[in-house]
Structure formats: C-alpha cells, structure tokens
Design a protein around this motif. Structure first.
Motif, PDB file in Angstrom:
ATOM      1  N   ALA A 154       8.681  -2.273  -0.063  1.00  0.00           N
ATOM      2  CA  ALA A 154       8.961  -1.044   0.699  1.00  0.00           C
ATOM      3  C   ALA A 154       7.693  -0.215   0.867  1.00  0.00           C
ATOM      4  N   VAL A 155       6.912  -0.089  -0.199  1.00  0.00           N
ATOM      5  CA  VAL A 155       5.658   0.675  -0.118  1.00  0.00           C
ATOM      6  C   VAL A 155       4.690  -0.022   0.831  1.00  0.00           C
ATOM      7  N   SER A 156       4.685  -1.342   0.776  1.00  0.00           N
ATOM      8  CA  SER A 156       3.822  -2.136   1.664  1.00  0.00           C
ATOM      9  C   SER A 156       4.163  -1.851   3.127  1.00  0.00           C
ATOM     10  N   ARG A 157       5.466  -1.737   3.417  1.00  0.00           N
ATOM     11  CA  ARG A 157       5.895  -1.440   4.789  1.00  0.00           C
ATOM     12  C   ARG A 157       5.388  -0.048   5.218  1.00  0.00           C
ATOM     13  N   LEU A 158       5.465   0.915   4.301  1.00  0.00           N
ATOM     14  CA  LEU A 158       4.988   2.273   4.602  1.00  0.00           C
ATOM     15  C   LEU A 158       3.479   2.281   4.871  1.00  0.00           C
ATOM     16  N   ILE A 159       2.752   1.433   4.153  1.00  0.00           N
ATOM     17  CA  ILE A 159       1.296   1.322   4.387  1.00  0.00           C
ATOM     18  C   ILE A 159       1.041   0.734   5.780  1.00  0.00           C
ATOM     19  N   GLU A 160       1.801  -0.301   6.123  1.00  0.00           N
ATOM     20  CA  GLU A 160       1.671  -0.919   7.456  1.00  0.00           C
ATOM     21  C   GLU A 160       1.955   0.093   8.565  1.00  0.00           C
ATOM     22  N   GLN A 161       2.909   0.995   8.319  1.00  0.00           N
ATOM     23  CA  GLN A 161       3.281   2.004   9.315  1.00  0.00           C
ATOM     24  C   GLN A 161       2.299   3.174   9.356  1.00  0.00           C
ATOM     25  N   GLN A 175       1.853  -5.090 -18.304  1.00  0.00           N
ATOM     26  CA  GLN A 175       2.708  -6.171 -17.805  1.00  0.00           C
ATOM     27  C   GLN A 175       3.390  -5.777 -16.495  1.00  0.00           C
ATOM     28  N   GLN A 176       3.881  -4.551 -16.434  1.00  0.00           N
ATOM     29  CA  GLN A 176       4.534  -4.067 -15.207  1.00  0.00           C
ATOM     30  C   GLN A 176       3.533  -3.967 -14.061  1.00  0.00           C
ATOM     31  N   MET A 177       2.309  -3.557 -14.367  1.00  0.00           N
ATOM     32  CA  MET A 177       1.273  -3.491 -13.328  1.00  0.00           C
ATOM     33  C   MET A 177       0.986  -4.877 -12.768  1.00  0.00           C
ATOM     34  N   ALA A 178       0.866  -5.849 -13.658  1.00  0.00           N
ATOM     35  CA  ALA A 178       0.574  -7.230 -13.230  1.00  0.00           C
ATOM     36  C   ALA A 178       1.696  -7.758 -12.346  1.00  0.00           C
ATOM     37  N   GLU A 179       2.925  -7.425 -12.688  1.00  0.00           N
ATOM     38  CA  GLU A 179       4.089  -7.858 -11.898  1.00  0.00           C
ATOM     39  C   GLU A 179       4.053  -7.222 -10.503  1.00  0.00           C
ATOM     40  N   ALA A 180       3.768  -5.923 -10.439  1.00  0.00           N
ATOM     41  CA  ALA A 180       3.708  -5.220  -9.146  1.00  0.00           C
ATOM     42  C   ALA A 180       2.604  -5.789  -8.261  1.00  0.00           C
ATOM     43  N   GLU A 181       1.509  -6.194  -8.885  1.00  0.00           N
ATOM     44  CA  GLU A 181       0.346  -6.703  -8.140  1.00  0.00           C
ATOM     45  C   GLU A 181       0.622  -8.010  -7.412  1.00  0.00           C
ATOM     46  N   LYS A 182       1.697  -8.692  -7.801  1.00  0.00           N
ATOM     47  CA  LYS A 182       2.062  -9.932  -7.102  1.00  0.00           C
ATOM     48  C   LYS A 182       2.521  -9.620  -5.676  1.00  0.00           C
ATOM     49  N   THR A 183       2.979  -8.381  -5.468  1.00  0.00           N
ATOM     50  CA  THR A 183       3.491  -7.976  -4.150  1.00  0.00           C
ATOM     51  C   THR A 183       2.488  -7.125  -3.380  1.00  0.00           C
ATOM     52  N   LEU A 184       1.812  -6.223  -4.087  1.00  0.00           N
ATOM     53  CA  LEU A 184       0.945  -5.250  -3.418  1.00  0.00           C
ATOM     54  C   LEU A 184      -0.200  -4.858  -4.348  1.00  0.00           C
ATOM     55  N   LYS A 185      -1.401  -4.773  -3.794  1.00  0.00           N
ATOM     56  CA  LYS A 185      -2.554  -4.402  -4.612  1.00  0.00           C
ATOM     57  C   LYS A 185      -2.508  -2.914  -4.936  1.00  0.00           C
ATOM     58  N   LEU A 186      -2.527  -2.605  -6.213  1.00  0.00           N
ATOM     59  CA  LEU A 186      -2.487  -1.220  -6.671  1.00  0.00           C
ATOM     60  C   LEU A 186      -3.896  -0.678  -6.843  1.00  0.00           C
ATOM     61  N   VAL A 187      -4.030   0.652  -6.719  1.00  0.00           N
ATOM     62  CA  VAL A 187      -5.346   1.244  -6.979  1.00  0.00           C
ATOM     63  C   VAL A 187      -5.381   2.042  -8.279  1.00  0.00           C
ATOM     64  N   SER A 188      -4.185   2.415  -8.805  1.00  0.00           N
ATOM     65  CA  SER A 188      -4.224   3.337  -9.941  1.00  0.00           C
ATOM     66  C   SER A 188      -2.942   3.326 -10.759  1.00  0.00           C
ATOM     67  N   ASN A 189      -3.074   3.889 -11.970  1.00  0.00           N
ATOM     68  CA  ASN A 189      -1.937   4.131 -12.839  1.00  0.00           C
ATOM     69  C   ASN A 189      -2.084   5.548 -13.387  1.00  0.00           C
ATOM     70  N   GLN A 190      -1.065   6.362 -13.195  1.00  0.00           N
ATOM     71  CA  GLN A 190      -1.089   7.724 -13.727  1.00  0.00           C
ATOM     72  C   GLN A 190      -0.300   7.730 -15.039  1.00  0.00           C
ATOM     73  N   ILE A 191      -1.008   8.001 -16.131  1.00  0.00           N
ATOM     74  CA  ILE A 191      -0.390   7.903 -17.454  1.00  0.00           C
ATOM     75  C   ILE A 191      -0.830   9.058 -18.343  1.00  0.00           C
TER      76      ILE A 191
END
Length: 327
Positions: A154-161, A175-191
């Motif tokens: 969904a975020v990828s679609r918003l980027i395309e738009q 682990q969650q970051m690595a999983e998300a990266e399979k779909t879309l390249k992330l730039v950051s983590n706010q923690i």
C-alpha cells in the motif's frame, strides 16, 4: 544546524527535528494551539526544517497545527514526517489502548495497517497538513493482524502516485525491518532512545548501521526527564501520561538527577542547558541520525535547536559515555 540524509534517499532532514506529539495535546494534559504553531515557526527560523507528527496525536490536531504552521513556508523548504496505522475511528486490528481524546471522551485506539486503511489515512493526513505529498511516511507501531507485505504494498502504491516520497517504520525490531524490506526499501526506523533507555543498542542499532537505515531517536530527553527540571515531588497535570510511567517514579527521578548532576559541569563549560547537552550527545551516538525534540512553546523549540551549536570533544563524549554506562 546540521542536515543529515535519511538512509539511501536524497531526503535531508535537520539533525534536531521538531517532534509534534505534545503539540497535539493528547496525553500531555492539553495544548495551546497558537503556542504550538509559534514553536514550529520559531525553530524553523533557526534551521529546524523537519517536523514529525502523526494522526493519533490529538486525533488530527497535531497534523492540523503543523499544516497551519508551515502554510506560508515554501513546501520544498520543509520535510514533513508523519505516520499511519493507529486508528481511533475504526475497530479493526489490535486494541492498543483505551484513552481519552482532548475533549475528555473515551476512545479506543487500534493498531491497524490494512491496505485500504493506509490509503484512507494518507488522504486524511494530506488534507490536515495542507499538502499534496508527505516526505517520510512511517508505520506507527507493528500490526500483527496484517501481513507486512500487504502494508508496504500500500505504501509502495502511494509512492508511485507521488503522495509519499519515502517509507520508514517506527518501533520495528531488526527482524520486522528485514521482512518489510522484501516488499519496499525503507530509509529509517523511528525508535525510543535516551541516556536512560538504551535497549535498541543491542540488536536494532547494529542492523540499521549495517543496512544503511537511519535512526530517528524519539524521546531523547525521556519525555522531559533528562532536562533536570523534574524533581521527585513533581506534580503532573491531569491527563499527563508521564505520571504513571516507571521512569517518572520518585526513586528513578532521583537516580536520573544524580547522573545529570555529574554531567552538568560539561553543560556549564559550553554555556548550555542539560537538555541541550543530552540532545547533542544523542546525535553523536553510533547509528543515530536525528533526535526528535518536542516543545510546547517558541522558547523551548529554539533552545532545542541551539543544542547543535555545542561542539563536544572526544574526551567529553567519553566522560559522558562512561557515566551513562555506569548508570
């Protein structure tokens, strides 16, 4: 002010970024809308070009305040960081908390990051912010009820738009970051990260350094605790969430203030406040890209920004590190 690039992106943000949670009033015992707007404009004047907000902060209030504050600033001169995935107007996903809105009415807040929900949330945020794009769009908390790939498609679609420039996460582990990266390249983590809350240094920080992900440290002043202005007998306003947190119990406040007393001579040496020294130290830590600093008024916002004027020597950083490690 220093400006730092987020991950692999070409997005440069101010090393001190305005955190607009308290500006929304929710969980902070109310807000003064005009003071919050003035705070954002005042810190922009001294180089803070990045503002981090979220729909849940005041259930839209914080985003509206940010939109109002930046409406006369050229859009390409500011970076808007907002979030999705916490709904108070929909009972889907996982119940995150029972809370009260700014009017004192009971609300149930859910962690939910389903595809249609994200598309809807983005449209609402764009309206409140008075803009046609978001620089960094971040999932606010992990949602265990929605597959990670669905969320980031969904975020990828918003980027395309063109409605979103880059994607990030908040409160994700490695682990969650690595999983998300399979779909879309992330730039950051706010923690969350502070002198008295360093759990992320074990696993998440090394992952982010190794994979070129920026870390946006939130609560670097531990919600005001590390300013030195909180005493063991401090009285919180009604509705201030800090009153019940472990870090704000008298014993922990006293222990923290003893640490602050030990680093105060370094702050004095630089004609700086404790809060300014803590912010400067935070962005000197390995892996930390920016520190999010909230402010309720213009003076606080400007003082936070001026923390970047401090230049700490290696010896001073080591002294602080040793004291923090001992804590």
């Amino acid at each position: 002010m220093e400006y730092r690039k987020l991950g692999h992106s070409d997005l440069k943000v101010s090393a001190i970024t305005f955190g607009a949670w308290a500006a929304g009033g929710w969980m902070w015992g109310s807000t003064d809308r005009n003071e919050a707007i003035e705070a954002i404009r005042a810190c922009y004047d001294v180089g803070v070009t990045s503002i981090d907000t979220a729909p849940i902060y005041g259930q839209g209030t914080s985003e509206e305040i940010v939109g109002e504050a930046i409406k006369n600033i050229s859009r390409d001169k500011v970076q808007i960081l907002t979030k999705f995935g916490m709904r108070w107007d929909l009972d889907k996903g996982t119940l995150a908390m029972n809370s009260k809105n700014n009017d004192g009415k009971d609300i149930d807040i859910y962690k939910y990051a389903g595809k249609e929900s994200i598309i809807f949330e983005c449209e609402q945020s764009l309206k409140r912010l008075g803009t046609d794009y978001i620089d960094l769009y971040q999932i606010h908390w992990p949602d265990v009820t929605t597959p990670i790939d669905e969320t980031f498609e969904a975020v990828s679609r918003l980027i395309e738009q063109g409605k979103v420039r880059f994607a990030g996460v908040c409160n994700y582990d490695a682990q969650q970051m690595a999983e998300a990266e399979k779909t879309l390249k992330l730039v950051s983590n706010q923690i969350p990260f502070s002198m008295v809350n360093r759990g992320i240094e074990e696993e998440t920080v090394p992952y982010c350094i190794e994979n070129n992900k920026s870390i946006l440290a939130y609560s670097p002043l531990e919600r005001g605790l590390l300013t030195g202005k909180i005493t063991p007998d401090y009285k919180f306003q009604d509705g201030d969430h800090r009153a019940n947190l472990p870090h704000f119990q008298p014993e922990f406040i006293q222990k923290t203030n003893q640490l602050l007393d030990k680093i105060k001579p370094i702050a004095d040496e630089h004609n700086a406040s404790l809060g300014q020294l803590v912010l400067r130290w935070t962005i000197e830590r390995p892996g930390m890209t920016i520190a999010l600093a909230g402010a309720r008024n213009a003076e606080q916002a400007v003082q936070n920004a001026k923390s970047m004027d401090i230049k700490l020597s290696k010896d001073e950083i080591k002294t602080i590190d040793d004291l923090v490690n001992a804590f």
